[in-house]
Each structure stands twice: as structure tokens, then as C-alpha cells.
Design a protein around this motif. Sequence first.
Motif, PDB file in Angstrom:
ATOM      1  N   MET A 168       0.838  -1.188   0.000  1.00  0.00           N
ATOM      2  CA  MET A 168       0.000   0.000   0.000  1.00  0.00           C
ATOM      3  C   MET A 168       0.878   1.245   0.000  1.00  0.00           C
ATOM      4  SD  MET A 168      -3.197  -0.699   2.549  1.00  0.00           S
ATOM      5  CE  MET A 168      -4.521  -0.077   1.557  1.00  0.00           C
ATOM      6  N   ARG A 169       0.324   2.295  -0.528  1.00  0.00           N
ATOM      7  CA  ARG A 169       1.010   3.588  -0.536  1.00  0.00           C
ATOM      8  C   ARG A 169       0.756   4.291   0.785  1.00  0.00           C
ATOM      9  NH1 ARG A 169       1.808   4.472  -6.346  1.00  0.00           N
ATOM     10  NH2 ARG A 169       2.613   6.529  -5.909  1.00  0.00           N
ATOM     11  N   THR A 170       1.576   5.285   1.086  1.00  0.00           N
ATOM     12  CA  THR A 170       1.378   6.084   2.292  1.00  0.00           C
ATOM     13  C   THR A 170       1.391   7.556   1.928  1.00  0.00           C
ATOM     14  OG1 THR A 170       3.749   6.126   2.774  1.00  0.00           O
ATOM     15  CG2 THR A 170       2.450   4.377   3.829  1.00  0.00           C
ATOM     16  N   GLY A 171       0.739   8.357   2.769  1.00  0.00           N
ATOM     17  CA  GLY A 171       0.702   9.782   2.512  1.00  0.00           C
ATOM     18  C   GLY A 171       0.112  10.540   3.682  1.00  0.00           C
ATOM     19  N   ILE A 172      -0.107  11.825   3.443  1.00  0.00           N
ATOM     20  CA  ILE A 172      -0.638  12.736   4.454  1.00  0.00           C
ATOM     21  C   ILE A 172      -1.877  13.422   3.883  1.00  0.00           C
ATOM     22  CG2 ILE A 172      -0.195  14.867   5.749  1.00  0.00           C
ATOM     23  CD1 ILE A 172       2.739  14.099   5.803  1.00  0.00           C
ATOM     24  N   VAL A 173      -2.909  13.530   4.713  1.00  0.00           N
ATOM     25  CA  VAL A 173      -4.124  14.232   4.304  1.00  0.00           C
ATOM     26  C   VAL A 173      -3.792  15.722   4.196  1.00  0.00           C
ATOM     27  CG1 VAL A 173      -6.493  14.806   4.921  1.00  0.00           C
ATOM     28  CG2 VAL A 173      -5.578  12.527   5.449  1.00  0.00           C
ATOM     29  N   LYS A 174      -3.973  16.272   3.017  1.00  0.00           N
ATOM     30  CA  LYS A 174      -3.692  17.693   2.789  1.00  0.00           C
ATOM     31  C   LYS A 174      -4.952  18.539   2.876  1.00  0.00           C
ATOM     32  CE  LYS A 174       0.640  17.955   2.360  1.00  0.00           C
ATOM     33  NZ  LYS A 174       1.382  18.730   3.337  1.00  0.00           N
ATOM     34  N   GLN A 175      -6.095  17.940   2.553  1.00  0.00           N
ATOM     35  CA  GLN A 175      -7.356  18.674   2.594  1.00  0.00           C
ATOM     36  C   GLN A 175      -8.479  17.661   2.727  1.00  0.00           C
ATOM     37  OE1 GLN A 175      -8.075  20.966  -0.929  1.00  0.00           O
ATOM     38  NE2 GLN A 175     -10.207  21.307  -0.441  1.00  0.00           N
ATOM     39  N   PHE A 176      -9.456  17.971   3.568  1.00  0.00           N
ATOM     40  CA  PHE A 176     -10.667  17.145   3.653  1.00  0.00           C
ATOM     41  C   PHE A 176     -11.774  18.003   4.228  1.00  0.00           C
ATOM     42  CE2 PHE A 176     -13.643  13.980   5.182  1.00  0.00           C
ATOM     43  CZ  PHE A 176     -13.674  13.114   4.107  1.00  0.00           C
ATOM     44  N   ASP A 177     -12.893  18.063   3.524  1.00  0.00           N
ATOM     45  CA  ASP A 177     -14.019  18.891   3.931  1.00  0.00           C
ATOM     46  C   ASP A 177     -15.197  17.992   4.261  1.00  0.00           C
ATOM     47  OD1 ASP A 177     -16.119  20.657   4.229  1.00  0.00           O
ATOM     48  OD2 ASP A 177     -15.681  21.787   2.420  1.00  0.00           O
ATOM     49  N   SER A 178     -15.560  17.875   5.534  1.00  0.00           N
ATOM     50  CA  SER A 178     -16.637  16.981   5.939  1.00  0.00           C
ATOM     51  C   SER A 178     -18.008  17.457   5.455  1.00  0.00           C
ATOM     52  CB  SER A 178     -16.648  16.803   7.453  1.00  0.00           C
ATOM     53  OG  SER A 178     -16.823  18.042   8.090  1.00  0.00           O
ATOM     54  N   ARG A 179     -18.152  18.729   5.102  1.00  0.00           N
ATOM     55  CA  ARG A 179     -19.424  19.236   4.579  1.00  0.00           C
ATOM     56  C   ARG A 179     -19.662  18.779   3.146  1.00  0.00           C
ATOM     57  NH1 ARG A 179     -18.240  24.992   5.243  1.00  0.00           N
ATOM     58  NH2 ARG A 179     -16.229  24.233   5.888  1.00  0.00           N
ATOM     59  N   SER A 180     -18.623  18.675   2.378  1.00  0.00           N
ATOM     60  CA  SER A 180     -18.695  18.075   1.037  1.00  0.00           C
ATOM     61  C   SER A 180     -17.602  17.008   1.048  1.00  0.00           C
ATOM     62  CB  SER A 180     -18.464  19.118  -0.052  1.00  0.00           C
ATOM     63  OG  SER A 180     -17.248  19.796   0.148  1.00  0.00           O
ATOM     64  N   PRO A 181     -17.936  15.813   1.474  1.00  0.00           N
ATOM     65  CA  PRO A 181     -16.974  14.812   1.943  1.00  0.00           C
ATOM     66  C   PRO A 181     -15.976  14.289   0.900  1.00  0.00           C
ATOM     67  CG  PRO A 181     -19.111  13.824   1.673  1.00  0.00           C
ATOM     68  CD  PRO A 181     -19.283  15.292   1.433  1.00  0.00           C
ATOM     69  N   TYR A 182     -15.021  15.115   0.618  1.00  0.00           N
ATOM     70  CA  TYR A 182     -13.921  14.705  -0.241  1.00  0.00           C
ATOM     71  C   TYR A 182     -12.699  15.519   0.129  1.00  0.00           C
ATOM     72  CZ  TYR A 182     -14.830  18.987  -2.825  1.00  0.00           C
ATOM     73  OH  TYR A 182     -14.999  20.293  -3.169  1.00  0.00           O
ATOM     74  N   GLY A 183     -11.569  15.127  -0.393  1.00  0.00           N
ATOM     75  CA  GLY A 183     -10.342  15.861  -0.115  1.00  0.00           C
ATOM     76  C   GLY A 183      -9.200  15.335  -0.957  1.00  0.00           C
ATOM     77  N   PHE A 184      -7.987  15.591  -0.460  1.00  0.00           N
ATOM     78  CA  PHE A 184      -6.797  15.198  -1.192  1.00  0.00           C
ATOM     79  C   PHE A 184      -5.744  14.647  -0.240  1.00  0.00           C
ATOM     80  CE2 PHE A 184      -8.971  18.239  -3.803  1.00  0.00           C
ATOM     81  CZ  PHE A 184      -8.889  17.672  -5.055  1.00  0.00           C
ATOM     82  N   ILE A 185      -5.039  13.634  -0.721  1.00  0.00           N
ATOM     83  CA  ILE A 185      -3.947  13.015   0.020  1.00  0.00           C
ATOM     84  C   ILE A 185      -2.679  13.218  -0.786  1.00  0.00           C
ATOM     85  CG2 ILE A 185      -2.975  10.818   0.789  1.00  0.00           C
ATOM     86  CD1 ILE A 185      -5.870   9.901   1.312  1.00  0.00           C
ATOM     87  N   GLU A 186      -1.617  13.661  -0.111  1.00  0.00           N
ATOM     88  CA  GLU A 186      -0.319  13.839  -0.765  1.00  0.00           C
ATOM     89  C   GLU A 186       0.507  12.580  -0.567  1.00  0.00           C
ATOM     90  OE1 GLU A 186       3.464  16.341   0.359  1.00  0.00           O
ATOM     91  OE2 GLU A 186       1.932  17.627  -0.569  1.00  0.00           O
ATOM     92  N   ASP A 187       0.945  11.995  -1.656  1.00  0.00           N
ATOM     93  CA  ASP A 187       1.716  10.757  -1.654  1.00  0.00           C
ATOM     94  C   ASP A 187       3.123  10.991  -1.110  1.00  0.00           C
ATOM     95  OD1 ASP A 187       1.712   7.868  -2.879  1.00  0.00           O
ATOM     96  OD2 ASP A 187       3.632   8.779  -3.446  1.00  0.00           O
ATOM     97  N   ASP A 188       3.560  10.130  -0.185  1.00  0.00           N
ATOM     98  CA  ASP A 188       4.896  10.260   0.396  1.00  0.00           C
ATOM     99  C   ASP A 188       6.006  10.086  -0.637  1.00  0.00           C
ATOM    100  OD1 ASP A 188       4.051  10.745   3.008  1.00  0.00           O
ATOM    101  OD2 ASP A 188       4.211   8.641   3.614  1.00  0.00           O
TER     102      ASP A 188
END
Length: 72
Positions: free
Chosen positions: A1-21
Motif C-alpha cells: 500500500m502507498r502512504t501519505g498525508i491528508v492535505k485537505q478534507f471537507d466533511s461538509r462536502s466529503p472529499y479531499g486530497f492526500i499527498e503521496d509520500d
Amino acid sequence: MRTGIVKQFDSRSPYGFIEDDLTGASYFVFYKSIKESGYKRLEVGQRVRYQLAQGKKGLQCINVYVENNERG
């Protein structure tokens, strides 16, 4: 599996972005891809493990697991 850090996540419009390590690229993540029990959400700075899959608009994160349920 890949690993990364959550860069953005909006629970009101439930999506976001993960930055790959490894590559530093950011990938879209939708709340349905989070493999946690209860209310599914991510916090900015959390470390995650995930897989990539082809979505309608490009690569996106699937099978997302929060590492140790702690923020990074």
C-alpha cells in the motif's frame, strides 16, 4: 500500500486530497473510500495508507486506512 498525508478534507462536502509520500503528487479521496468504522472523516495532517485506482477523472485513493488514528 502507498502512504501519505491528508492535505485537505471537507466533511461538509466529503472529499479531499492526500499527498503521496513517494511522489509528492496529490490524489483525490472520497469519504466512501475510508475504511474506518463509524463516522468516516479525515483530518488534515493525518497519516494514511491507501491504494490508487483509476476514477472518472484520473487516479484516486481507495481503501484508505488512518495510521494509528493519530494526526501526523
